[in-house]
Design a protein around this motif. Structure first.
Motif, PDB file in Angstrom:
ATOM      1  N   ALA A   1       2.318  -0.860  85.691  1.00 15.28           N
ATOM      2  CA  ALA A   1       3.630  -0.714  85.086  1.00 15.28           C
ATOM      3  C   ALA A   1       4.375  -2.027  85.309  1.00 15.28           C
ATOM      4  O   ALA A   1       4.113  -2.733  86.285  1.00 15.28           O
ATOM      5  N   PHE A   2       5.269  -2.339  84.406  1.00 17.78           N
ATOM      6  CA  PHE A   2       6.066  -3.559  84.513  1.00 17.78           C
ATOM      7  C   PHE A   2       7.544  -3.220  84.404  1.00 17.78           C
ATOM      8  O   PHE A   2       7.928  -2.208  83.796  1.00 17.78           O
ATOM      9  N   GLY A   3       8.349  -4.091  84.990  1.00 12.60           N
ATOM     10  CA  GLY A   3       9.779  -3.878  84.912  1.00 12.60           C
ATOM     11  C   GLY A   3      10.525  -5.182  85.018  1.00 12.60           C
ATOM     12  O   GLY A   3       9.937  -6.252  85.233  1.00 12.60           O
ATOM     13  N   TRP A   4      11.819  -5.081  84.821  1.00 11.28           N
ATOM     14  CA  TRP A   4      12.717  -6.218  84.993  1.00 11.28           C
ATOM     15  C   TRP A   4      13.724  -5.864  86.085  1.00 11.28           C
ATOM     16  O   TRP A   4      14.381  -4.818  86.013  1.00 11.28           O
ATOM     17  N   VAL A   5      13.817  -6.767  87.044  1.00 12.14           N
ATOM     18  CA  VAL A   5      14.695  -6.585  88.191  1.00 12.14           C
ATOM     19  C   VAL A   5      15.765  -7.666  88.158  1.00 12.14           C
ATOM     20  O   VAL A   5      15.443  -8.849  88.020  1.00 12.14           O
ATOM     21  N   ARG A   6      17.002  -7.255  88.262  1.00 12.26           N
ATOM     22  CA  ARG A   6      18.126  -8.196  88.174  1.00 12.26           C
ATOM     23  C   ARG A   6      18.729  -8.417  89.553  1.00 12.26           C
ATOM     24  O   ARG A   6      19.002  -7.467  90.285  1.00 12.26           O
ATOM     25  N   GLN A   7      18.961  -9.683  89.863  1.00  9.44           N
ATOM     26  CA  GLN A   7      19.642 -10.052  91.116  1.00  9.44           C
ATOM     27  C   GLN A   7      20.898 -10.825  90.757  1.00  9.44           C
ATOM     28  O   GLN A   7      20.813 -11.949  90.241  1.00  9.44           O
ATOM     29  N   ALA A   8      22.025 -10.214  90.991  1.00 14.59           N
ATOM     30  CA  ALA A   8      23.308 -10.866  90.714  1.00 14.59           C
ATOM     31  C   ALA A   8      23.942 -11.291  92.031  1.00 14.59           C
ATOM     32  O   ALA A   8      23.734 -10.640  93.059  1.00 14.59           O
ATOM     33  N   PRO A   9      24.728 -12.350  92.008  1.00 11.05           N
ATOM     34  CA  PRO A   9      25.374 -12.827  93.241  1.00 11.05           C
ATOM     35  C   PRO A   9      26.244 -11.742  93.870  1.00 11.05           C
ATOM     36  O   PRO A   9      27.066 -11.129  93.194  1.00 11.05           O
ATOM     37  N   GLY A  10      26.010 -11.494  95.153  1.00 10.53           N
ATOM     38  CA  GLY A  10      26.822 -10.526  95.866  1.00 10.53           C
ATOM     39  C   GLY A  10      26.516  -9.079  95.568  1.00 10.53           C
ATOM     40  O   GLY A  10      27.223  -8.187  96.039  1.00 10.53           O
TER      41      GLY A  10
ATOM     42  N   ARG B   1       5.742  -6.173  88.660  1.00 11.95           N
ATOM     43  CA  ARG B   1       4.630  -5.322  88.304  1.00 11.95           C
ATOM     44  C   ARG B   1       4.242  -4.450  89.496  1.00 11.95           C
ATOM     45  O   ARG B   1       4.355  -4.857  90.651  1.00 11.95           O
ATOM     46  N   ASN B   2       3.847  -3.245  89.199  1.00  9.84           N
ATOM     47  CA  ASN B   2       3.538  -2.274  90.245  1.00  9.84           C
ATOM     48  C   ASN B   2       2.560  -1.273  89.645  1.00  9.84           C
ATOM     49  O   ASN B   2       2.776  -0.797  88.529  1.00  9.84           O
ATOM     50  N   PRO B   3       1.504  -0.938  90.350  1.00  8.54           N
ATOM     51  CA  PRO B   3       0.560   0.043  89.790  1.00  8.54           C
ATOM     52  C   PRO B   3       1.158   1.442  89.688  1.00  8.54           C
ATOM     53  O   PRO B   3       0.633   2.286  88.961  1.00  8.54           O
ATOM     54  N   ASP B   4       2.272   1.666  90.395  1.00  9.49           N
ATOM     55  CA  ASP B   4       2.917   2.976  90.406  1.00  9.49           C
ATOM     56  C   ASP B   4       4.267   2.885  89.700  1.00  9.49           C
ATOM     57  O   ASP B   4       5.215   2.278  90.219  1.00  9.49           O
TER      58      ASP B   4
END
Length: 124
Positions: free
Chosen positions: A33-42, A98-101
């Motif tokens: 499985a794939f995803g998008w992870v967002r990292q915003a300041p603070g 990406r993660n197999p689960d």
């Protein structure tokens, strides 16, 4: 060697659109499985979208539902995130994960490999 290479970020005004791409290499693409992870300041890291193997399930965070669309191309080993109606709070670095689960990806945002991310900046 596994690589996740994100691209497509940039500076855009509120209401604008961007399309992010993730090129995945070095692994059995359709096993993950794939995803998008967002990292915003603070802010805490947030899984904004995820797509299961073969696209059988899709998840969106409430903050982006109706505005973002995730897709995958198993033939090309690519994952995409279409960002529409962008808001200033969408600003951040977007990472392909990406993660197999699939469920673990959504709940934890964990990925066995990370790329460099792509910066999205939305100006108000």
């Amino acid at each position: 060697q596994v690589q996740l290479v994100e691209s497509g970020g940039g500076l855009v005004q509120e209401g604008g659109s961007l399309r992010l791409s993730c090129a995945a290499s070095g692994g059995a693409f359709n096993r993950f499985a794939f995803g998008w992870v967002r990292q915003a300041p603070g802010k805490e890291r947030e899984v904004v979208a995820a797509i299961a193997r073969f696209g059988v399930s899709i998840f969106y965070a409430d903050s982006v539902k109706g505005r973002f669309a995730i897709s995958r191309d198993d033939a090309e080993n690519m994952v995409y995130l279409q960002l529409n109606s962008l808001k200033s709070e969408d600003t951040g670095v977007y990472y392909c994960a990406r993660n197999p689960d699939y469920n673990n990806l959504i709940s934890s945002g964990e990925s066995d490999y990370w790329g460099q991310g792509t910066q999205v900046t939305v100006s108000s």
